[in-house]
Write a protein that holds these residues in place. Structure first.
Motif, mmCIF file in Angstrom:
data_model
loop_
_atom_site.group_PDB
_atom_site.id
_atom_site.type_symbol
_atom_site.label_atom_id
_atom_site.label_comp_id
_atom_site.label_asym_id
_atom_site.label_seq_id
_atom_site.Cartn_x
_atom_site.Cartn_y
_atom_site.Cartn_z
ATOM 1 N N GLN A 91 -38.712 62.351 -45.731
ATOM 2 C CA GLN A 91 -39.760 61.356 -45.825
ATOM 3 C C GLN A 91 -40.178 61.129 -47.276
ATOM 4 O O GLN A 91 -41.296 60.712 -47.561
ATOM 5 C CB GLN A 91 -40.986 61.791 -45.011
ATOM 6 N N GLU A 92 -39.253 61.377 -48.206
ATOM 7 C CA GLU A 92 -39.634 61.332 -49.609
ATOM 8 C C GLU A 92 -39.997 59.932 -50.083
ATOM 9 O O GLU A 92 -40.649 59.770 -51.111
ATOM 10 C CB GLU A 92 -38.503 61.892 -50.469
ATOM 11 N N SER A 93 -39.601 58.897 -49.334
ATOM 12 C CA SER A 93 -39.922 57.541 -49.741
ATOM 13 C C SER A 93 -41.321 57.124 -49.299
ATOM 14 O O SER A 93 -41.832 56.106 -49.738
ATOM 15 C CB SER A 93 -38.895 56.555 -49.175
ATOM 16 N N LEU A 94 -41.959 57.889 -48.397
ATOM 17 C CA LEU A 94 -43.315 57.582 -47.954
ATOM 18 C C LEU A 94 -44.319 58.057 -48.980
ATOM 19 O O LEU A 94 -44.252 59.188 -49.451
ATOM 20 C CB LEU A 94 -43.596 58.246 -46.608
ATOM 21 N N PRO A 151 -43.750 62.745 -51.666
ATOM 22 C CA PRO A 151 -43.868 64.207 -51.624
ATOM 23 C C PRO A 151 -43.083 64.895 -52.736
ATOM 24 O O PRO A 151 -43.541 65.891 -53.310
ATOM 25 C CB PRO A 151 -43.312 64.556 -50.239
ATOM 26 N N GLU A 152 -41.894 64.381 -53.054
ATOM 27 C CA GLU A 152 -41.087 64.978 -54.117
ATOM 28 C C GLU A 152 -41.779 64.842 -55.473
ATOM 29 O O GLU A 152 -41.813 65.791 -56.272
ATOM 30 C CB GLU A 152 -39.710 64.312 -54.151
ATOM 31 N N GLN A 153 -42.367 63.670 -55.732
ATOM 32 C CA GLN A 153 -43.094 63.466 -56.991
ATOM 33 C C GLN A 153 -44.335 64.354 -57.059
ATOM 34 O O GLN A 153 -44.663 64.897 -58.115
ATOM 35 C CB GLN A 153 -43.481 61.998 -57.130
ATOM 36 N N VAL A 190 -42.558 72.771 -52.984
ATOM 37 C CA VAL A 190 -42.184 71.731 -52.020
ATOM 38 C C VAL A 190 -43.455 71.204 -51.365
ATOM 39 O O VAL A 190 -44.322 71.983 -50.962
ATOM 40 C CB VAL A 190 -41.222 72.268 -50.952
ATOM 41 N N VAL A 191 -43.560 69.887 -51.293
ATOM 42 C CA VAL A 191 -44.709 69.241 -50.646
ATOM 43 C C VAL A 191 -44.215 68.465 -49.422
ATOM 44 O O VAL A 191 -43.232 67.716 -49.512
ATOM 45 C CB VAL A 191 -45.426 68.291 -51.622
ATOM 46 N N THR A 192 -44.868 68.677 -48.308
ATOM 47 C CA THR A 192 -44.586 67.887 -47.106
ATOM 48 C C THR A 192 -45.897 67.304 -46.591
ATOM 49 O O THR A 192 -46.974 67.856 -46.837
ATOM 50 C CB THR A 192 -43.946 68.731 -46.002
#
Length: 314
Positions: free
Chosen positions: A28-31, A76-78, A99-101
């Motif tokens: 979901q890194e694009s959200l 989340p990646e940023q 890591v962020v979720t």
């Protein structure tokens, strides 16, 4: 020996959890993260710092080590990279791996408004293409304009997309603090995310009534070029053999609300003896039948008929 086995097992479990978090984050890194989202931060090799908190209304995430860090508007990646950099620069951790979720988004639906069959809010958990979102709303109405506007939940940015054969340059929005850009639906499949709003405007219409193949209203969506009389007649399936194009009329509404009844030399235009002419929004072309009764139809009757005409999409 037992201590070594315990340590190894713990290490394996930690690695597994880390990889699982990475996979979940990348899925979901694009959200973009927004206010109210429930965010889970995992520190590899520093599990005691792991935490789950909601992003504040200001867009900040409260860290266990003290202080807030702004992550709204980031993927989340940023956000993970920003938190890792903060922890390193503050000397809390050396070379931290973070890591962020997002465990749950504050807004789990997308709103589709305007010229669609079923306007409303539709639940989505991940990003969808604009085509998929419009399909959720039953698709576009026949009089839908080709301009589709997507407003981002987090940034408020307005993205204008034009369903045409060439890109549309869109002027900047006059609204303060809002950015607007332009692109083309046919060249890039636009993504819509939870909380976004999709707006589809109703197109302006022109009408052709009388003795033609498909009498009705047609949206003015001709790639920003003016729709002309002959183009509209073609869209309407041409004049029938029983038509009287020599007596065609153009009914145009004036600014004061009155109607202007203009003789239209349609027969000469079809033969190339008269120049084609552009139409304005709301114009009505009336092509009478060959018999006199329809040729003398009043302007009011023609305008009323346009109000209940079938709307076609092309």
């Amino acid at each position: 020996m037992r201590l070594l086995k315990t340590f190894s097992l713990a290490k394996i479990v930690a690695i597994f959890l880390f990889l699982f978090a990475v996979i979940g984050a990348r899925a979901q890194e694009s959200l973009l993260i927004g206010p109210g989202d429930l965010v889970h931060v995992v520190y590899f090799d520093a599990g005691e710092l792991n935490q789950q908190s909601r992003v504040t209304d200001a867009g900040d995430f409260p860290l266990l080590m003290g202080g807030n860090i702004r992550i709204a508007g980031l993927t989340p990646e940023q956000a993970a990279a920003k938190i890792a950099a903060f922890m390193s620069s503050s000397h809390y951790l050396v070379n931290p791996r973070v890591v962020v979720t997002v465990d749950s988004y504050a807004t789990q639906s997308v709103s589709v408004l305007g010229a669609v069959h079923l306007p409303g809010a539709y639940p989505i958990a991940t990003g969808k293409t604009i085509s998929e979102v419009l399909a959720l709303a039953g698709g576009l109405l026949p009089d839908a304009d080709r301009t589709v506007v997507v407003q981002r939940r987090v940034t408020g940015e307005l993205l204008t997309f034009y369903n045409a054969n060439s890109p549309l340059t869109t002027p900047d929005s006059s609204a303060p603090g809002v950015k607007r850009t332009g692109t083309t639906l046919l060249t890039r499949e636009v993504m819509v995310y939870p909380g976004d709003t999709v707006r589809v405007a109703h197109a302006e219409l022109v009408y052709v009534l009388g003795d033609v193949g498909r009498p009705g209203g047609f949206p003015i969506v001709n790639n920003d070029a003016p729709l002309t009389v002959l183009q509209l007649i073609s869209l309407a399936g041409a004049t029938n053999k029983t038509a009287n194009p020599n007596s065609a009329r153009l009914i145009r509404k004036l600014p004061d609300g009155k109607f202007e009844d203009i003789h239209l030399p349609l027969s000469s235009m079809q033969k190339g003896k008269q120049a084609d002419r552009p139409l304005q929004a709301g114009d009505i072309i009336y092509v009478p039948f060959s018999y006199l009764k329809n040729a003398l139809l009043g302007v009011g009757n023609i305008a009323s008929a346009a109000g209940s005409a079938t709307i076609y999409r092309y």
